[in-house]
Design an enzyme around this catalytic site. Structure first.
Site, PDB file in Angstrom:
ATOM      1  N   ASP A   1       1.767  -2.913   3.979  1.00 57.48           N
ATOM      2  CA  ASP A   1       3.157  -2.139   3.430  1.00 57.48           C
ATOM      3  C   ASP A   1       4.013  -3.528   4.044  1.00 57.48           C
ATOM      4  O   ASP A   1       4.447  -2.792   5.503  1.00 57.48           O
ATOM      5  CB  ASP A   1       3.031  -1.009   2.957  1.00 57.48           C
ATOM      6  CG  ASP A   1       4.884  -1.011   2.537  1.00 57.48           C
ATOM      7  OD1 ASP A   1       4.340  -0.880   0.921  1.00 57.48           O
ATOM      8  OD2 ASP A   1       6.056  -1.281   2.038  1.00 57.48           O
ATOM      9  N   ASP A  30      -0.892  -4.330  -6.088  1.00 58.11           N
ATOM     10  CA  ASP A  30       0.179  -3.170  -6.928  1.00 58.11           C
ATOM     11  C   ASP A  30       2.157  -3.556  -6.403  1.00 58.11           C
ATOM     12  O   ASP A  30       2.598  -2.961  -5.385  1.00 58.11           O
ATOM     13  CB  ASP A  30       0.459  -1.515  -6.352  1.00 58.11           C
ATOM     14  CG  ASP A  30       0.855  -0.368  -7.177  1.00 58.11           C
ATOM     15  OD1 ASP A  30       0.758  -0.853  -8.303  1.00 58.11           O
ATOM     16  OD2 ASP A  30       1.270   0.235  -6.883  1.00 58.11           O
ATOM     17  N   PRO A  43       3.044   4.673  -0.649  1.00 56.35           N
ATOM     18  CA  PRO A  43       3.084   5.253   0.437  1.00 56.35           C
ATOM     19  C   PRO A  43       1.352   5.706   0.035  1.00 56.35           C
ATOM     20  O   PRO A  43       1.187   6.982   1.195  1.00 56.35           O
ATOM     21  CB  PRO A  43       3.835   6.259  -0.657  1.00 56.35           C
ATOM     22  CG  PRO A  43       2.612   6.685  -1.667  1.00 56.35           C
ATOM     23  CD  PRO A  43       3.999   5.062  -2.115  1.00 56.35           C
ATOM     24  N   CYS A  46       3.992  -1.401 -12.792  1.00 59.43           N
ATOM     25  CA  CYS A  46       4.723  -0.028 -13.457  1.00 59.43           C
ATOM     26  C   CYS A  46       5.671  -0.648 -14.366  1.00 59.43           C
ATOM     27  O   CYS A  46       6.788  -0.320 -14.240  1.00 59.43           O
ATOM     28  CB  CYS A  46       5.097   1.692 -12.340  1.00 59.43           C
ATOM     29  SG  CYS A  46       6.147   0.980 -11.385  1.00 59.43           S
ATOM     30  N   ALA A  48       0.458  -1.148   0.071  1.00 60.86           N
ATOM     31  CA  ALA A  48       0.030   0.030  -0.094  1.00 60.86           C
ATOM     32  C   ALA A  48       0.521   1.223   0.397  1.00 60.86           C
ATOM     33  O   ALA A  48       0.510   2.260  -0.148  1.00 60.86           O
ATOM     34  CB  ALA A  48      -1.110   0.175   1.219  1.00 60.86           C
TER      35      ALA A  48
END
Length: 488
Positions: free
Chosen positions: A133, A178, A112, A231, A110
């Site tokens: 995180d 992510d 930032p 990404c 998670a």
């Protein structure tokens, strides 16, 4: 920009005759994005008060581009949690995960907090958001952003996916991953990531992603949905990780995602075409990959639950009055972290807390009041039994109980909606006292209050909360959280 030779060859194979267009995109300036916190303000309202020149991001309902010359992080509206600054493509995963009010949601990687803050805004104070995180230091930044956004139904955790899995088997309605990746899509934004790519490469991250996605799959309830994003451009990390999930977890299927101008399909044909790839030479954003997956209703997990480890230290205890003398705590009870009721200790500040909650009209629906070592929280129902995790926050931190008084927290201030607290000091954004308040200074209020006024005040800018102050004879003693003060 000088790209690694091996990376350049891989991209030529992926893009073919589009490779030169991709290379040319590095000459374009990076793009800056702002995402409105719809839990506090609508896009229409924000557009009316925004001091920035904004342009809509086509595929993000509450997302905008802004110019590099503007400074939204140096504006009081940022301190009021009205928006989050985030690269435009990075807004996409949380935007595409179909959150419904009341959902149990996990943001597994998670920090930032860009994606967690959007997931929390979509929940609108209902259900529960677990934001995790593995890095404690990064999770501290996550905590600040969650509290700045006024999200009151979250658990902030710093654990491995495997540890979470032990407790949350089949629990979550929605999960967002992510995933850590080689970052190829961010080379234009952050050239320093090229060094990491050279040192580790896609294969290193693909192995990490495989473990993460399998743990997440086991935490998803039957019928639940999971969104996986990176990404990077690497098929080994992207379609390869999704293929690994489908091979090792029966009952998962890839869901169709909306297509916008500049979006491309996933690679490999078949079901993988339902995935989305964002290329910087086709869309106004950096590189991203997104896949939405659904778990079958009959996958063999029969019940959603949280497992409890009763050997771990108790995180919270109920505040219940003692029925008789022998049930009352000994003098060391508070030191051991157990809660004490008003009847047991009238000086504990509990009565002031209860009065404050009543006067402020704080909504306790779906949440349980807990007190631990002098700190008061509203914890989402169903999560109060969790033990053994590295928590940075559980629920909404209300404030501290001190002798004969209660001191409300910064998080509580940020959780109030516009005009949600009866005693406020509302300053226009043009008033210099706004900046002085954010710097931690005492401010004078002769023009907007009277000499007899006293007590806690919620300080607002244009009606949106910033923090607390203690008013005495027109002088407001600053209670803004020191760690958040204006440093610009």
């Amino acid at each position: 920009m000088e790209l690694p030779v091996q990376f350049a060859e891989l991209m030529k194979n992926l893009l073919g005759n589009e490779y030169e267009d991709y290379l040319a995109s590095y000459a374009n300036p990076r793009l800056y994005g702002l995402r409105v916190n719809t839990n506090k303000i609508s896009c229409e309202e924000f557009e009316k008060i925004s001091p920035f020149h904004l342009k809509k991001i086509p595929w993000i309902p509450n997302g905008y581009y802004y110019g590099e010359e503007e400074s939204p992080a140096k504006h009081p509206y940022y301190f009021a949690g009205l928006y989050y600054l985030q690269e435009p493509s990075a807004m996409t995963p949380a935007s595409l995960l179909p959150i419904e009010e009341g959902d149990r949601v996990l943001d597994l990687c998670a920090a930032p907090g860009g994606k967690s803050t959007e997931l929390g805004a979509k929940l609108k104070g209902t259900g529960v958001l677990v934001a995790n995180d593995i890095s404690v230091s990064r999770a501290k930044g996550l905590l600040k952003n969650i509290e700045l956004f006024g999200i009151s139904n979250s658990l902030i955790v710093s654990e491995t996916p495997e540890k979470l899995e032990q407790y949350f088997t089949g629990y979550f309605d929605k999960i967002l991953i992510d995933a850590p990746c080689s970052g190829e899509g961010m080379f234009r934004k952050d050239p320093a990531m090229i060094k990491s790519w050279i040192e580790k490469g896609p294969e290193f991250y693909a192995e990490i992603q495989k473990g993460i996605i399998l743990s997440a799959a086991r935490m998803l309830k039957p019928g639940g949905m999971m969104l996986f994003s990176t990404c990077t451009f690497s098929p080994v990390e992207n379609e390869g990780t999704i293929a690994y999930l489908l091979e090792n977890c029966s009952g998962f299927s890839i869901m169709e995602l909306p297509q916008y101008e500049g979006f491309s399909h996933g690679l490999g044909g078949g079901e993988f075409e339902k995935c989305v790839r964002i290329w910087p030479h086709k869309a106004q954003g950096e590189g991203h990959f997104i896949a939405l997956l659904k778990k079958a209703e009959d996958d063999g997990v029969t019940a959603s639950h949280i497992r409890e480890n009763r050997d771990d230290k108790v995180l919270y205890t109920e505040t219940k009055p003692a029925k008789n003398k022998k049930d009352r705590p000994d003098k060391n009870q508070k030191k051991r972290g157990r809660s004490v009721s008003v009847e047991e200790d009238p000086d504990s500040g509990l009565r002031e807390l209860e009065n404050f909650i009543a006067d402020a009209g704080i909504n306790r629906e779906g949440r349980i009041l807990k007190v631990h070592e002098g700190n008061a929280y509203l914890v989402p129902e169903g999560t109060e039994g969790i033990r053994g995790f590295r928590f940075l926050r559980t629920g909404l931190f209300l404030g501290e109980l001190k002798k004969n008084r209660f001191e409300p927290s910064q998080a509580l201030a940020m959780s109030f909606m516009k005009e949600g607290y009866p005693n406020t000091v509302n300053l226009p954004v043009s008033d210099q006292r706004v900046i002085r308040y954010l710097k931690g200074e005492t401010i004078e209020l002769e023009d907007i209050t009277d000499q007899k006024a006293s007590g806690w005040r919620l300080v607002c800018v244009d009606g949106y909360p910033l923090g607390w102050g203690k008013l005495t004879s027109c002088s407001l003693k600053n209670k803004y959280y020191p760690g958040w003060r204006w440093q610009i």
